[in-house]
Motif scaffolding. Structure first.
Motif, PDB file in Angstrom:
ATOM      1  N   LYS A 135       1.236  -0.987   0.142  1.00 37.84           N
ATOM      2  CA  LYS A 135       0.180  -0.114  -0.014  1.00 37.84           C
ATOM      3  C   LYS A 135       0.966   1.928   0.295  1.00 37.84           C
ATOM      4  O   LYS A 135       0.164   2.738   0.432  1.00 37.84           O
ATOM      5  CB  LYS A 135      -1.110   0.119   0.910  1.00 37.84           C
ATOM      6  CG  LYS A 135      -1.778  -1.296   1.150  1.00 37.84           C
ATOM      7  CD  LYS A 135      -3.005  -0.967   2.320  1.00 37.84           C
ATOM      8  CE  LYS A 135      -4.002  -1.905   2.395  1.00 37.84           C
ATOM      9  NZ  LYS A 135      -4.879  -2.258   3.800  1.00 37.84           N
ATOM     10  N   ILE A 136       1.974   0.936   0.046  1.00 37.87           N
ATOM     11  CA  ILE A 136       3.344   1.716  -0.281  1.00 37.87           C
ATOM     12  C   ILE A 136       3.452   2.786  -1.152  1.00 37.87           C
ATOM     13  O   ILE A 136       4.327   1.705  -2.138  1.00 37.87           O
ATOM     14  CB  ILE A 136       4.502   2.041   0.974  1.00 37.87           C
ATOM     15  CG1 ILE A 136       3.681   1.980   2.221  1.00 37.87           C
ATOM     16  CG2 ILE A 136       4.831   3.509   0.832  1.00 37.87           C
ATOM     17  CD1 ILE A 136       5.357   1.812   3.202  1.00 37.87           C
ATOM     18  N   PRO A 137       2.833   4.085  -2.182  1.00 35.54           N
ATOM     19  CA  PRO A 137       3.291   3.865  -3.117  1.00 35.54           C
ATOM     20  C   PRO A 137       5.401   4.592  -4.099  1.00 35.54           C
ATOM     21  O   PRO A 137       5.747   4.498  -2.677  1.00 35.54           O
ATOM     22  CB  PRO A 137       2.368   5.090  -4.041  1.00 35.54           C
ATOM     23  CG  PRO A 137       2.129   5.584  -2.277  1.00 35.54           C
ATOM     24  CD  PRO A 137       2.012   4.961  -0.993  1.00 35.54           C
ATOM     25  N   ILE A 138       5.303   4.747  -4.744  1.00 31.62           N
ATOM     26  CA  ILE A 138       6.395   4.701  -5.050  1.00 31.62           C
ATOM     27  C   ILE A 138       6.715   6.437  -4.744  1.00 31.62           C
ATOM     28  O   ILE A 138       5.510   7.321  -5.211  1.00 31.62           O
ATOM     29  CB  ILE A 138       7.245   4.801  -6.605  1.00 31.62           C
ATOM     30  CG1 ILE A 138       8.722   4.750  -7.152  1.00 31.62           C
ATOM     31  CG2 ILE A 138       5.906   5.512  -7.288  1.00 31.62           C
ATOM     32  CD1 ILE A 138       9.282   3.828  -6.319  1.00 31.62           C
ATOM     33  N   ASN A 139       7.912   7.027  -4.231  1.00 28.98           N
ATOM     34  CA  ASN A 139       7.764   8.593  -3.949  1.00 28.98           C
ATOM     35  C   ASN A 139       7.325   8.086  -2.648  1.00 28.98           C
ATOM     36  O   ASN A 139       7.761  10.153  -2.654  1.00 28.98           O
ATOM     37  CB  ASN A 139       7.458   9.296  -5.147  1.00 28.98           C
ATOM     38  CG  ASN A 139       9.089   9.115  -6.110  1.00 28.98           C
ATOM     39  OD1 ASN A 139       9.895   9.118  -5.872  1.00 28.98           O
ATOM     40  ND2 ASN A 139       7.937   8.890  -7.163  1.00 28.98           N
ATOM     41  N   GLU A 168      12.784  10.618   7.927  1.00 29.01           N
ATOM     42  CA  GLU A 168      12.030  10.031   7.615  1.00 29.01           C
ATOM     43  C   GLU A 168      12.420   9.821   6.135  1.00 29.01           C
ATOM     44  O   GLU A 168      14.169   9.355   5.903  1.00 29.01           O
ATOM     45  CB  GLU A 168      11.209  11.534   6.656  1.00 29.01           C
ATOM     46  CG  GLU A 168       9.571  11.940   6.895  1.00 29.01           C
ATOM     47  CD  GLU A 168       9.086  12.884   6.456  1.00 29.01           C
ATOM     48  OE1 GLU A 168       9.436  13.545   5.355  1.00 29.01           O
ATOM     49  OE2 GLU A 168       7.698  13.043   6.698  1.00 29.01           O
ATOM     50  N   ALA A 169      11.822   8.617   5.499  1.00 30.56           N
ATOM     51  CA  ALA A 169      12.627   8.297   4.128  1.00 30.56           C
ATOM     52  C   ALA A 169      11.866   8.253   2.945  1.00 30.56           C
ATOM     53  O   ALA A 169      10.155   7.789   3.574  1.00 30.56           O
ATOM     54  CB  ALA A 169      13.331   6.859   4.735  1.00 30.56           C
ATOM     55  N   THR A 170      11.976   8.149   1.996  1.00 30.31           N
ATOM     56  CA  THR A 170      11.349   7.973   0.355  1.00 30.31           C
ATOM     57  C   THR A 170      11.717   6.961   0.225  1.00 30.31           C
ATOM     58  O   THR A 170      12.245   6.080  -0.121  1.00 30.31           O
ATOM     59  CB  THR A 170      12.152   9.052  -0.089  1.00 30.31           C
ATOM     60  OG1 THR A 170      12.161  10.013   0.345  1.00 30.31           O
ATOM     61  CG2 THR A 170      11.083   8.802  -1.743  1.00 30.31           C
ATOM     62  N   ALA A 171      10.126   6.225  -0.663  1.00 29.30           N
ATOM     63  CA  ALA A 171       9.810   4.663  -1.134  1.00 29.30           C
ATOM     64  C   ALA A 171      10.629   4.909  -2.707  1.00 29.30           C
ATOM     65  O   ALA A 171      10.065   6.115  -3.795  1.00 29.30           O
ATOM     66  CB  ALA A 171       8.621   4.853  -0.935  1.00 29.30           C
ATOM     67  N   ILE A 172      11.752   4.353  -2.654  1.00 29.92           N
ATOM     68  CA  ILE A 172      12.365   3.968  -4.550  1.00 29.92           C
ATOM     69  C   ILE A 172      12.114   3.041  -5.077  1.00 29.92           C
ATOM     70  O   ILE A 172      12.781   2.636  -6.295  1.00 29.92           O
ATOM     71  CB  ILE A 172      14.265   4.836  -4.145  1.00 29.92           C
ATOM     72  CG1 ILE A 172      14.644   3.601  -3.015  1.00 29.92           C
ATOM     73  CG2 ILE A 172      14.112   5.916  -3.545  1.00 29.92           C
ATOM     74  CD1 ILE A 172      16.434   3.337  -2.712  1.00 29.92           C
ATOM     75  N   GLN A 173      11.792   2.409  -4.438  1.00 29.17           N
ATOM     76  CA  GLN A 173      11.371   0.806  -4.497  1.00 29.17           C
ATOM     77  C   GLN A 173      10.244   0.129  -3.882  1.00 29.17           C
ATOM     78  O   GLN A 173       9.878   0.039  -3.046  1.00 29.17           O
ATOM     79  CB  GLN A 173      12.386  -0.460  -4.989  1.00 29.17           C
ATOM     80  CG  GLN A 173      12.344  -1.644  -5.930  1.00 29.17           C
ATOM     81  CD  GLN A 173      13.447  -2.269  -5.625  1.00 29.17           C
ATOM     82  OE1 GLN A 173      14.288  -1.665  -6.122  1.00 29.17           O
ATOM     83  NE2 GLN A 173      13.622  -4.298  -5.115  1.00 29.17           N
ATOM     84  N   THR A 174       9.432  -0.274  -5.297  1.00 26.82           N
ATOM     85  CA  THR A 174       7.847  -0.635  -4.588  1.00 26.82           C
ATOM     86  C   THR A 174       7.942  -2.211  -5.481  1.00 26.82           C
ATOM     87  O   THR A 174       8.223  -2.454  -6.310  1.00 26.82           O
ATOM     88  CB  THR A 174       6.916   0.128  -4.826  1.00 26.82           C
ATOM     89  OG1 THR A 174       6.301  -0.012  -5.732  1.00 26.82           O
ATOM     90  CG2 THR A 174       7.145   1.800  -4.204  1.00 26.82           C
ATOM     91  N   PRO A 175       6.533  -2.818  -4.917  1.00 25.50           N
ATOM     92  CA  PRO A 175       6.376  -4.144  -5.692  1.00 25.50           C
ATOM     93  C   PRO A 175       6.093  -4.008  -6.977  1.00 25.50           C
ATOM     94  O   PRO A 175       5.833  -4.467  -8.403  1.00 25.50           O
ATOM     95  CB  PRO A 175       4.961  -4.887  -4.925  1.00 25.50           C
ATOM     96  CG  PRO A 175       4.804  -4.900  -3.414  1.00 25.50           C
ATOM     97  CD  PRO A 175       5.807  -3.073  -3.429  1.00 25.50           C
ATOM     98  N   ASP A 176       5.487  -1.912  -7.419  1.00 26.15           N
ATOM     99  CA  ASP A 176       5.196  -2.376  -8.661  1.00 26.15           C
ATOM    100  C   ASP A 176       5.708  -2.290  -9.871  1.00 26.15           C
ATOM    101  O   ASP A 176       5.995  -1.915 -10.494  1.00 26.15           O
ATOM    102  CB  ASP A 176       3.889  -1.177  -8.506  1.00 26.15           C
ATOM    103  CG  ASP A 176       2.783  -1.838  -8.016  1.00 26.15           C
ATOM    104  OD1 ASP A 176       2.143  -3.097  -7.471  1.00 26.15           O
ATOM    105  OD2 ASP A 176       1.802  -0.637  -6.819  1.00 26.15           O
TER     106      ASP A 176
END
Length: 341
Positions: free
Chosen positions: A216-220, A238-246
């Motif tokens: 459920k956590i989107p890219i960026n 804080e940290a930024t999502a740089i890779q997700t399952p999608d």
């Protein structure tokens, strides 16, 4: 004579009639009078009720995340020859590329290599002297060829001996931190290919999350992380999502994880530190909320039981955000309603 008989018979008949009446009472007793039914009073049903309340409701992802190095190298012995002798570093230690991490019993080979190194040094000096003489025209061709062959054999032999000795030592391939160490006792037989150490480059680290709701956590997305410092205080960053399952191909080992990159890591955050992750997907403030367990469903219909004028009644509702515990009610209820749990 007749008159006397009649008089005697009458008292006898009267006595017989009296006996018959008495015996009849003994054979057929009178029925007892039925008892009245007990008095039962109706008791009102007891319901546990509560009022909807206004508050904040969040649909969020939360769990534990781990810190890992971008680059890690596993180190193992290339052969099973030898027995383990000693480790020079431990889990968590910092090492430089080229540091000897541990070694097998190689004392005899070490002495052999030491002598060979000295002989090789002499061979190199002899070769350089022969080369200068050849270039000056003071050495014949056969002597020069002998010098070339001699140094070739010397260099080959020392290289083979150095290679043999290198298999008795594990050397750090990169600079970094030891993040894994195999527990080995002195004298244990070496097993080829088994990881003895993992060295991780801690100059760049990422955060991996594989807990509930990772998809459920989107890219960026900007995700909040926290941990407990040594002084007991809670530190957030804080940290930024740089890779997700999608964003990874099917079959990838990262298909079940989210990778996050922090702008910088606070002091105390290193490999092995447990981080708390929290990401808000949706949020609604000052909204009417009820307990999720109170909601009933029939198809698309949502309703609750409410208590009105002493009677239980069904009440249709329209819901918004929902968690395991609370649900937002968009219409159908007010704060004065008594919702049956």
């Amino acid at each position: 004579m007749k008159k006397k008989l009649v008089k005697t018979f009458l008292p006898f008949m009267a006595a017989a009639a009296m006996l018959t009446a008495l015996s009849g009472c003994a054979l057929f007793p009178e029925e007892e009078e039925a008892l009245p039914p007990p008095l039962v009073e109706a008791v009102d049903a007891n319901y546990f009720t509560y009022n909807p309340e206004r508050g904040t409701i969040e649909n969020a992802v939360s769990g534990y995340a781990s810190v890992e190095a971008v680059s890690s190298v596993n180190v193992s012995f290339p052969t099973s020859n030898g027995v383990f002798m000693e480790s020079y570093y431990r889990l968590g230690d910092t090492v430089e590329a080229g540091d000897v991490l541990c070694e097998t019993d190689n004392s005899a080979l070490e002495e052999k290599l030491r002598v060979a190194e000295m002989q090789y040094e002499i061979d190199e000096l002899r070769y350089e002297a022969a080369k200068r003489r050849w270039e000056a025209g003071a050495l014949d061709e056969i002597s020069w060829k002998e010098a070339e062959l001699a140094i070739y054999i010397s260099r080959r032999d020392i290289a083979q001996l150095r290679m043999e000795f290198s298999t008795t030592q594990l050397v750090a391939p990169i600079s970094g931190q030891i993040t894994y160490e195999l527990n080995m006792a002195k004298g244990a037989q070496i097993t080829e290919g088994v990881t003895v150490f993992t060295v991780s480059d801690t100059s760049e680290m990422l955060i991996r999350y594989t807990g509930a709701g990772y998809g459920k956590i989107p890219i960026n997305a900007d995700v909040t992380l926290s941990f407990e410092a040594k002084d007991g205080s809670i530190v957030e960053f804080e940290a930024t999502a740089i890779q997700t399952p999608d964003t990874v191909p099917e079959g990838s080992s990262d298909k079940y994880a989210v990778i996050l990159r922090p702008e910088s890591l606070p002091d105390g955050v290193t490999i092995g530190v447990k981080l708390n992750l929290y990401y808000v997907i949706e949020k609604s403030e000052n909204t009417l909320c009820i307990r999720t367990s109170s909601i009933k469903s029939v198809g698309d219909r949502k309703y609750v039981y409410v208590l009105r004028d002493g009677y239980r009644q069904e009440q249709d509702i329209v819901i918004g955000l929902s968690t395991d515990y609370n649900t937002e009610v968009l219409s159908g209820l007010s704060e004065s309603d008594l919702v049956i749990q």
